[in-house]
Each structure stands twice: as structure tokens, then as C-alpha cells.
Write an enzyme that holds these catalytic residues in place. Structure first.
Site, PDB file in Angstrom:
ATOM      1  N   ALA A   1       0.774  -1.489  -0.170  1.00  0.00           N
ATOM      2  CA  ALA A   1       0.036  -0.124   0.118  1.00  0.00           C
ATOM      3  C   ALA A   1       1.051   1.348   0.108  1.00  0.00           C
ATOM      4  CB  ALA A   1      -0.809   0.004   1.322  1.00  0.00           C
ATOM      5  N   ASP A   2       2.050   1.221   0.355  1.00  0.00           N
ATOM      6  CA  ASP A   2       2.792   2.453   0.444  1.00  0.00           C
ATOM      7  C   ASP A   2       4.368   1.965  -0.093  1.00  0.00           C
ATOM      8  OD1 ASP A   2       3.772   4.986   1.170  1.00  0.00           O
ATOM      9  OD2 ASP A   2       4.030   4.676   3.065  1.00  0.00           O
ATOM     10  N   LEU A   3       4.434   1.673  -1.331  1.00  0.00           N
ATOM     11  CA  LEU A   3       5.725   1.436  -1.722  1.00  0.00           C
ATOM     12  C   LEU A   3       6.391   2.703  -1.910  1.00  0.00           C
ATOM     13  CD1 LEU A   3       7.572  -0.999  -3.034  1.00  0.00           C
ATOM     14  CD2 LEU A   3       6.662  -0.768  -5.110  1.00  0.00           C
TER      15      LEU A   3
END
Length: 238
Positions: A164-166
Site C-alpha cells: 500500500a505504500d511502496l
């Protein structure tokens, strides 16, 4: 993963967790009293590094982001233990680690309820000698290393792993091996080009943001093309 109910909450554990484990293990104060704090990482909030026996662990509390943070810094709506951020992340990490993916080994998670809300923490093993990619890019990476990073991300995408937060700070480098960390809100879904491309776009924005903040960072359009080359080569093997 096993879940043990406690007063007003639960502790979820993996096979890496020593027994017994208590709720106070998820507090900075507990480890500070034992002089077991070995360091910290400071972003919007603090992540603590600590030592348990001969193991190095990471202790992270779950905080909200965005506009909702103004209403509640760290309280989430409770809809079931398996749906809490900490238990879901622990379970995903355990699955990926067992499958051989380059992720930190999970230890345990704590969920503490208060009415219809909960707060949560997670303990994972620290990856020895690792630094986040922003720190690593104070020195240039070779084209082969960029391609290796692209191939690493592609392997996650082939498995259907949605991060979700690469971003650059959620990628670690240790001894030529890349790792992905912080799988909060991550999941496994059907591989699709749309969300996979969205992941890559997010990562590129992260690189450009860090480059704007630190012009000395070794990142260029050519580096990004090398990453994509490795990514596409790996995806072609599916």
C-alpha cells in the site's frame, strides 16, 4: 499465527515469538528499563530498535495518516481481530516470509481495545546491516543493482502482493539484497496491470520527492529505466 485473547485485546504470535510474551513488551518504556533500546528511526513518528537476548527487533506503533489524523492519532475502528492493521500485517508477513520473499521475519502483534476502537503495535526482526534506499542512494547503485530491484518488485507483483505504500524508505538494501518492509494495509490480490502500475508510479514519485529534498541523491531517469528493465524481464518469466 496464533491469537491469544488478553484483557481488552489480543496478542498475535508467530513461531519466531518467544513464550511467554506480555503486553508490556510492546512499550518503549519496558525495553528502556532493561537498557535494551539500541536505536530508533524517526519519520513522522518513532520506530524503536531493541535487543532481546541475541536477537535484534523493531517495535512499531500504528499511527493514522492524512486528514483523519487530526481527529485521532492512533485509534482505529474495531471490526474483528483479524481485520486489525497489526494482525493483518503480521499474518501477511508470516506468509511471505515462509514463502521465501525478502521481507522481515514477524514476531508478534498487540491489539488493545477501548470501546469500539483499538490501538496496535507490531514486533518484527531487524534485518542485519540494512539501510533504507534513501540512505543507500548516497552512493550510486550499479545498473545491475537497479535491475535487481526491479526484478524483486516484480516477484512480489507476480505473487499478487499489493504494497500500500511502496516508497524508497520502505525498501531496504543489505549485502546486495533488497527487502520490502512496512506492509501495513498490504494484501494479496489477483495480479492486474492497473494496480501494479499504480505501485510503480507511487515508487517513482517517492524517488523524485527524495531527489528534490536531497539533490545529492544518486537517482536519475536512467536509473529508473534500469529498474523497469529488470521489472519487465522478471514479469516476462511468468
Amino acid at each position: 499465527m496464533q491469537i491469544k485473547k488478553i484483557n481488552q485485546g489480543c496478542i498475535a504470535t508467530t513461531k519466531a515469538c518467544p513464550a511467554p510474551i506480555e503486553p508490556q513488551w510492546f512499550t518503549h518504556a519496558y525495553w528502556q528499563q532493561r537498557e535494551a533500546i539500541t536505536g530508533s528511526s524517526r519519520g513522522r513518528y518513532i520506530t524503536w530498535f531493541l535487543q532481546y537476548e541475541q536477537q535484534d527487533w523493531v517495535l512499531r506503533h500504528y499511527y493514522r495518516g492524512g486528514l483523519i489524523e487530526k481527529l485521532s492519532k492512533d485509534a482505529y475502528l474495531f471490526t474483528g481481530y483479524h481485520k486489525t492493521r497489526a494482525v493483518a500485517e503480521l499474518q501477511l508477513l508470516e506468509q511471505l516470509y515462509d514463502e521465501g520473499f525478502p521481507v522481515p521475519e514477524p514476531v508478534a502483534a498487540l491489539v488493545q481495545r477501548s470501546g469500539i476502537h483499538y490501538r496496535a503495535d507490531i514486533l518484527i526482526k531487524r534485518i542485519h546491516g540494512a539501510q533504507d534506499l534513501v540512505a543507500a542512494l548516497m552512493q550510486p547503485l550499479s545498473p545491475d543493482e537497479w535491475q535487481s530491484l526491479g526484478a524483486c518488485i516484480a516477484q512480489f507483483h507476480q505473487r499478487g502482493v499489493y504494497h500500500a505504500d511502496l516508497n524508497a524508505k520502505n525498501i531496504l538494501l543489505a549485502e546486495k539484497q533488497f527487502y520490502l518492509i512496512d506492509f501495513d494495509r498490504g494484501t494479496i490480490k489477483t495480479p492486474q496491470a492497473k494496480w501494479q502500475q499504480s505501485n510503480l508510479d507511487r515508487l517513482l514519485r517517492s524517488f523524485n520527492k527524495e531527489k528534490n529534498k536531497q539533490p545529492q541523491l544518486h537517482f536519475s531517469a536512467e536509473n529508473w529505466q534500469d529498474l523497469l528493465k529488470g521489472y519487465r524481464a522478471q514479469m516476462a518469466r511468468s
